[in-house]
Write a protein that holds these residues in place. Structure first.
Motif, mmCIF file in Angstrom:
data_model
loop_
_atom_site.group_PDB
_atom_site.id
_atom_site.type_symbol
_atom_site.label_atom_id
_atom_site.label_comp_id
_atom_site.label_asym_id
_atom_site.label_seq_id
_atom_site.Cartn_x
_atom_site.Cartn_y
_atom_site.Cartn_z
ATOM 1 N N ASN A 9 0.628 -1.723 0.198
ATOM 2 C CA ASN A 9 -0.184 -0.281 0.035
ATOM 3 C C ASN A 9 0.989 0.939 0.169
ATOM 4 O O ASN A 9 1.389 1.744 1.183
ATOM 5 C CB ASN A 9 -1.169 0.223 1.061
ATOM 6 C CG ASN A 9 -1.737 0.965 1.559
ATOM 7 O OD1 ASN A 9 -1.984 2.364 0.001
ATOM 8 N ND2 ASN A 9 -2.048 1.408 2.999
ATOM 9 N N GLY A 175 2.727 1.660 10.785
ATOM 10 C CA GLY A 175 3.789 3.298 10.556
ATOM 11 C C GLY A 175 4.101 3.597 11.527
ATOM 12 O O GLY A 175 4.799 4.675 11.941
ATOM 13 N N GLY A 212 -1.251 -7.099 8.942
ATOM 14 C CA GLY A 212 -0.337 -5.524 8.405
ATOM 15 C C GLY A 212 -0.045 -4.305 9.647
ATOM 16 O O GLY A 212 -1.116 -4.241 10.612
ATOM 17 N N GLY A 213 0.990 -4.379 9.542
ATOM 18 C CA GLY A 213 1.781 -3.144 10.387
ATOM 19 C C GLY A 213 2.606 -3.182 11.042
ATOM 20 O O GLY A 213 3.171 -3.993 11.643
ATOM 21 N N LEU A 233 -0.022 -7.399 4.483
ATOM 22 C CA LEU A 233 -0.569 -5.643 4.193
ATOM 23 C C LEU A 233 0.715 -5.054 3.800
ATOM 24 O O LEU A 233 1.227 -4.667 5.493
ATOM 25 C CB LEU A 233 -2.177 -5.482 3.875
ATOM 26 C CG LEU A 233 -2.234 -4.383 3.914
ATOM 27 C CD1 LEU A 233 -2.036 -3.724 2.221
ATOM 28 C CD2 LEU A 233 -3.997 -3.450 4.257
ATOM 29 N N VAL A 234 1.565 -4.463 3.584
ATOM 30 C CA VAL A 234 2.338 -3.723 4.256
ATOM 31 C C VAL A 234 2.560 -1.999 3.561
ATOM 32 O O VAL A 234 2.162 -1.832 2.140
ATOM 33 C CB VAL A 234 4.059 -4.086 3.158
ATOM 34 C CG1 VAL A 234 5.272 -3.382 3.683
ATOM 35 C CG2 VAL A 234 3.891 -5.814 3.327
ATOM 36 N N GLY A 235 3.012 -1.410 4.221
ATOM 37 C CA GLY A 235 3.117 0.329 4.029
ATOM 38 C C GLY A 235 4.229 0.521 4.082
ATOM 39 O O GLY A 235 5.300 0.556 2.857
HETATM 40 C C1 PEP Z 1 -0.219 -0.361 5.822
HETATM 41 O O1 PEP Z 1 -1.031 1.118 5.696
HETATM 42 O O2 PEP Z 1 -1.807 -0.838 5.493
HETATM 43 C C2 PEP Z 1 0.613 -0.673 6.558
HETATM 44 C C3 PEP Z 1 1.080 -1.510 7.222
HETATM 45 O O3 PEP Z 1 1.799 0.143 6.990
HETATM 46 P P1 PEP Z 1 2.787 -0.143 7.458
HETATM 47 O O4 PEP Z 1 3.812 -1.130 7.200
HETATM 48 O O5 PEP Z 1 4.001 1.545 7.057
HETATM 49 O O6 PEP Z 1 2.382 -0.003 9.251
#
Ligand code: PEP
Length: 251
Positions: A9, A175, A212-213, A233-235
């Motif tokens: 993402n 994040g 994700g996180g 799910l990766v930001g």
């Molecule tokens: C996200 O925005 O879905 C997310 C998981 O972000 P991050 O990997 O930067 O924590």
């Protein structure tokens, strides 16, 4: 039985130049394939550019958001499911915590977006997850159940989940650099799968549930080794070629 999935993402990040470099690096790194299905979700304005850059690669496109109205029309600033499909998107994120918190998206609106996406032929990635204070006051399961039930209890919602994706994203881990421990994540993933199984065990066995996180190359393998964690799910790390490749290879 469930193919792992790693989705990047990109949020509101990037430029023509940076996206070219990122996709170039990912294509080179994934040229010999990956066990996981790899998805990138660019800002909407870069979807077209990214689609061209992704030619001759197995990386799949997704949107970050869509309009809750199925028909095109007078909805200034919105993007229809049909437009995402027109540019080759297969997936679309719905209910990301940033949209819930910053843009007031309710469970009902998220469920409507899920329905519109699914009916149009997109695979929704439904994000659920609790705030820090909700975890600390023992409400994690209640919050996740409420967010999930908005979709599960829709007409056709259970069946739609078989072909959709859920992302468990504890808001306190997004994040922030704080990752849920693999055990904390697995507990919630198992809870989600069990809740779906109460409606349909066949669907529950098929639904991919991502974590994700703050997923990084260094913590992905341990998270993905858990039985109910089917990828991530990766930001932030999805914007860094080596980090994202490391995560894709960890599944
Ligand atoms: C996200 O925005 O879905 C997310 C998981 O972000 P991050 O990997 O930067 O924590």
């Amino acid at each position: 039985m469930r193919q792992p999935l790693v989705a990047g993402n990109w949020k509101m990040n990037g430029s023509k130049e940076s996206i070219q470099a990122l996709i170039g690096g990912l294509k080179a790194g994934l040229s010999s394939g990956a066990d996981a299905e790899v998805v990138v979700c660019p800002p909407a304005i870069y979807i077209s550019e990214t689609k061209v850059l992704l030619e001759e690669s197995s990386i799949v496109l997704g949107g970050q958001n869509l309009c809750d109205h199925a028909e095109q029309g007078a909805f200034t600033g919105e993007i229809a499911a049909s437009m995402l499909l027109d540019f080759g998107c297969k997936y679309v994120i719905v209910g990301h915590s940033e949209r819930r918190a910053l843009y007031g998206e309710t469970d009902a609106l998220v469920a409507e977006k899920f329905r519109v996406a699914y009916d149009a032929g997109l695979k929704p990635i439904l994000c659920v997850g609790e705030l820090l204070e909700e975890r600390e006051s023992g409400q994690t399961e209640a919050v996740v159940a409420r967010q999930l039930d908005a979709v599960l209890n829709m007409d056709g919602g259970v069946a739609a989940l078989a072909d959709s994706v859920i992302a468990y994203e504890p808001v306190w881990a997004i994040g922030t650099g704080k990752t849920a421990s693999p055990e904390q994540a697995q507990d919630v993933h198992a809870f989600i799968r069990q809740r779906i199984a109460e409606k349909d065990s066949g669907v529950a066995a098929k639904t991919r549930i991502l974590y994700g996180g703050s997923v990084k190359a260094g913590n992905a393998a341990e998270l993905f080794s858990k039985s109910d964690i089917d990828g991530g799910l990766v930001g932030g790390a999805s914007l860094i070629v080596d980090e994202f490749l490391g995560i894709c290879r960890a599944s």
